[in-house]
Design a protein around this motif. Structure first.
Motif, short mmCIF file in Angstrom:
data_model
loop_
_atom_site.label_atom_id
_atom_site.label_comp_id
_atom_site.label_asym_id
_atom_site.label_seq_id
_atom_site.Cartn_x
_atom_site.Cartn_y
_atom_site.Cartn_z
N GLU A 13 0.92 -0.91 0.04
CA GLU A 13 -0.03 0.05 -0.29
C GLU A 13 0.86 1.27 0.08
O GLU A 13 0.59 2.03 -0.87
N VAL A 45 -2.78 -4.04 -0.45
CA VAL A 45 -3.52 -3.07 -0.81
C VAL A 45 -4.86 -3.25 -1.24
O VAL A 45 -5.51 -4.16 -1.23
N SER A 49 -6.61 1.21 -3.73
CA SER A 49 -5.68 2.20 -4.43
C SER A 49 -5.82 0.88 -6.38
O SER A 49 -5.35 1.36 -7.22
#
Length: 343
Positions: A13, A45, A49
């Motif tokens: 991330e 993640v 995103s």
């Protein structure tokens, strides 16, 4: 005839924003007759995103994006003795060791780091793909032409692992992921979390590709000013024929921001304008947080003032890494040796 290239990137991330920018530059500069299968190997993640990457997928025009999620504890299970330390890499990078297992249905893949921009189509690298006796095709690490570490000075065989064309089929067949794991566990030095390991295990199974595929522009420009590196010395080291530094930058297929002065962290880092060009056009435009000021131009000028070169080197480390990380870094301990390296 369409050229097809498998591409892999690794991220968590914390590295979403630069990886989106890099992937955008890759896609923007793709030739119409090229096709990319982009494998995004991810740890932690978010779906939000992932949406940035989905926005760039265009299967009709040869851009396929595949999310490959790995468990949060994927690394800690394999590396129980290794924790994040002050180093140029973090443990997410160790996922690279296991790409042959993670991408089990892929025979060859072009891997590159997310702290990059791609300036032109990459399918020409197929002319340099690893053969049946080669683990990876990669560029020589240009740190060897100016490094503070005397063990690496002039070592032309040492590769930079931020860009590698990997022969996953052969790596699986030879059990290389396990060899990389064992080498990492036996090495107390985490200065380069994965790079030294790859170089040791891949030794004798490497094909060298042109320097243009991995131009570490910020590192080289810093070396030019603070280590007095000349374009002639660089050309000799990487077997290139650049006319000057601008010629090198314009010919680069990949610009690699492999330093601590990342353009998303510092508003005036070296080469920031090249990165910002793609950032402003990318899906993450406007999402960049507050950046620090490095005063890079002023620091680099110190390299050309008699007696101030070491001051410039120390200031650069302090500005980009902070006091604690600089004080205990391997680079800081070896810094004085730079003054003995002649242009």
């Amino acid at each position: 005839m369409e050229k097809h290239l498998n591409i892999a990137m690794i991220l968590d991330e914390g590295y979403v924003l630069p990886t989106v920018v890099s992937a955008y530059s890759l896609i923007k500069n793709k030739n119409a007759d090229s096709a990319y299968d982009i494998y995004l190997v991810m740890r932690n993640v978010s779906e939000e995103s992932k949406a940035y990457f989905r926005e760039m997928e265009d299967t009709q025009n040869g851009v396929s994006i595949r999310f490959v999620d790995v468990a949060d504890d994927y690394i800690t299970k394999k590396f129980p003795a290794i924790k994040d330390k002050s180093s140029s890499a973090n443990t997410t990078d160790l996922i690279k060791f296991f790409l042959p297992e993670i991408l089990a249905d892929v025979d060859k893949v072009f891997y590159y780091d997310g702290d990059t921009i791609v300036q032109r189509d990459l399918t020409d690298v197929l002319d340099h793909e690893p053969d049946d006796g080669t683990y990876a095709a990669a560029t020589r690490d240009t740190g060897g032409v100016y490094t503070t570490d005397v063990s690496l000075i002039g070592r032309r065989e040492y590769i930079n692992c931020g860009v590698m064309f990997l022969n996953l089929e052969l790596l699986r067949r030879d059990g290389v992921p396990q060899k990389l794991l064992e080498d990492r566990l036996n090495d107390p030095d985490t200065t380069h979390m994965d790079q030294n390991v790859h170089n040791r295990v891949f030794a004798g199974y490497i094909r060298y590709i042109p320097h243009t595929y991995n131009v570490m522009y910020p590192s080289l420009m810093r070396a030019h000013h603070l280590h007095h590196l000349t374009i002639r010395r660089l050309n000799d080291f990487v077997e290139a024929d650049y006319m000057d530094w601008q010629d090198m930058a314009s010919k680069a297929r990949i610009i690699h921001f492999a330093t601590h002065d990342k353009p998303w962290k510092f508003v005036d880092s070296i080469g920031v304008e090249m990165w910002e060009k793609y950032y402003r056009e990318s899906p993450v435009s406007g999402r960049l947080g507050t950046r620090k000021k490095l005063h890079s131009k002023q620091i680099l000028k110190l390299g050309h003032i008699p007696g101030m070169r070491l001051v410039g080197l120390i200031l650069w480390e302090l500005k980009t890494r902070g006091f604690k990380k600089t004080l205990f870094s391997k680079d800081f301990m070896l810094m004085k040796r730079n003054l003995k390296i002649k242009a």
